[in-house]
Design a protein around this motif. Structure first.
Motif, short mmCIF file in Angstrom:
data_model
loop_
_atom_site.label_atom_id
_atom_site.label_comp_id
_atom_site.label_asym_id
_atom_site.label_seq_id
_atom_site.Cartn_x
_atom_site.Cartn_y
_atom_site.Cartn_z
N GLN A 49 11.42 13.28 32.77
CA GLN A 49 12.74 13.59 32.22
C GLN A 49 12.99 15.10 32.20
O GLN A 49 14.10 15.56 32.51
N GLU A 50 11.98 15.87 31.87
CA GLU A 50 12.14 17.33 31.85
C GLU A 50 12.35 17.87 33.26
O GLU A 50 13.12 18.81 33.47
N LEU A 51 11.66 17.27 34.23
CA LEU A 51 11.86 17.67 35.63
C LEU A 51 13.28 17.35 36.08
O LEU A 51 13.92 18.16 36.77
N MET A 52 13.78 16.20 35.69
CA MET A 52 15.16 15.81 36.01
C MET A 52 16.15 16.83 35.46
O MET A 52 17.05 17.29 36.16
N ARG A 53 15.98 17.18 34.20
CA ARG A 53 16.92 18.10 33.55
C ARG A 53 16.87 19.49 34.17
O ARG A 53 17.90 20.16 34.31
N CYS A 54 15.69 19.92 34.55
CA CYS A 54 15.53 21.29 35.05
C CYS A 54 15.97 21.44 36.50
O CYS A 54 16.72 22.35 36.84
#
Length: 304
Positions: free
Chosen positions: A286-291
């Motif tokens: 999820q953090e990779l998606m957001r970034c």
């Protein structure tokens, strides 16, 4: 006997075709045939009926198939478990990025640097599609971003973008005035494309074979300059996808979508299907998606 021989056997049994299985496994027909022959010699029994047009299991093959599925499943579970233990000890996560998936996303590398700065426990690996998928299956990667379509039985896939195959042709090529091409238009053309380790190669091969012909691939390269030089031959077409050529114009050349069945290309964010309940990996995903991929929805609209 080794685990790869069992995996190859399972793939042929499910594909019911040596040539189709070889394409999906990214190995040669001869290499796959030799692997199956070695397995039959070691077990002392025929696994497939002799048939030129289909790979049909014998009674021995049916029995091996049932056992092989269990053995390979347990082996993959073991690899994942051992990989998780190793990562817990090292406190590291591994993410694979397939070559070319960065092209459509603005400021991808700046955002990636920021992501890695914020996550000192992440190691990023640049590779090709088949390598990333293989390492996800073995547990050596936790997350991967690759071109698709992918096998959704093995991977939990989040689609970031979807496009199609695309051709790059010289302005003076007979097809240069067309707005779209079909797979049939590629028959008789000299083709330049990536090698068999990349998803585009597999998509191109399967789409052409479905139309009853094998593409005449004269050069395998990921180098755009080499493709452009070769495309100066008026009978030569470069094949990639409209995600790799996204928003790109090349003076003296046209980029034309190749439409039709089996020409869909995707960029997907993957984890192994057996990691769906792993909270640490889901959080990192999820953090990779957001970034990195915050723009994927707006980019998808531009491709429509």
């Amino acid at each position: 006997m080794n685990i790869n021989e069992l995996k190859y056997f399972i793939k042929v049994a499910e594909a019911k075709s040596l040539s189709k299985a070889a394409n999906e496994l990214f190995i040669s027909y001869q290499g796959l045939s030799k692997s199956l022959k070695n397995l039959e010699i070691e077990l002392g029994c025929p696994l497939f009926e002799k048939n030129r047009f289909a790979a049909k299991l014998t009674e021995y093959g049916e029995e091996l198939y049932r056992s092989a599925k269990l053995i390979v499943g347990e082996w993959e579970n073991l690899q994942l478990s051992l990989g998780q233990i190793q990562r817990r000890k090292n406190k590291l996560f591994h993410i694979g990025i397939a070559m070319g998936v960065d092209i459509p996303f603005p400021d991808f590398h700046r955002r990636l640097d920021q992501f890695l700065t914020n996550h000192g426990d992440v190691i990023m690996i640049d590779a090709w599609d088949s390598y990333c998928e293989e390492k996800l299956e073995s547990g050596e990667l936790d997350i991967a971003v690759t071109f698709g379509p992918v096998d959704e039985q093995h991977f939990d896939s989040t689609r970031l973008l979807q496009g199609s195959l695309a051709a790059i042709v010289d302005d003076h090529h007979p097809l240069a005035e067309r707005d779209t091409l079909s797979i049939a238009d590629l028959q008789g053309q000299k083709i330049i494309t990536v090698n068999r380790y990349f998803r585009n190669y597999d998509i191109l091969m399967q789409a052409c074979l479905a139309q009853g012909f094998k593409p005449d691939i004269v050069l395998n390269t990921v180098n755009l300059t080499a493709t452009l030089i070769a495309c100066q031959d008026k009978n030569t077409i470069g094949i990639s996808n409209n995600l790799s050529y996204f928003k790109k114009t090349v003076v003296g050349y046209r980029i034309i979508p190749v439409a039709g069945p089996n020409t869909t290309c995707q960029i997907n964010l993957l984890i192994h299907s057996k990691q769906r309940k792993n909270k640490e990996i889901l959080r990192l995903k999820q953090e990779l998606m957001r970034c990195l991929f915050v723009d994927s929805e707006s980019l998808a609209k531009e491709l429509r």
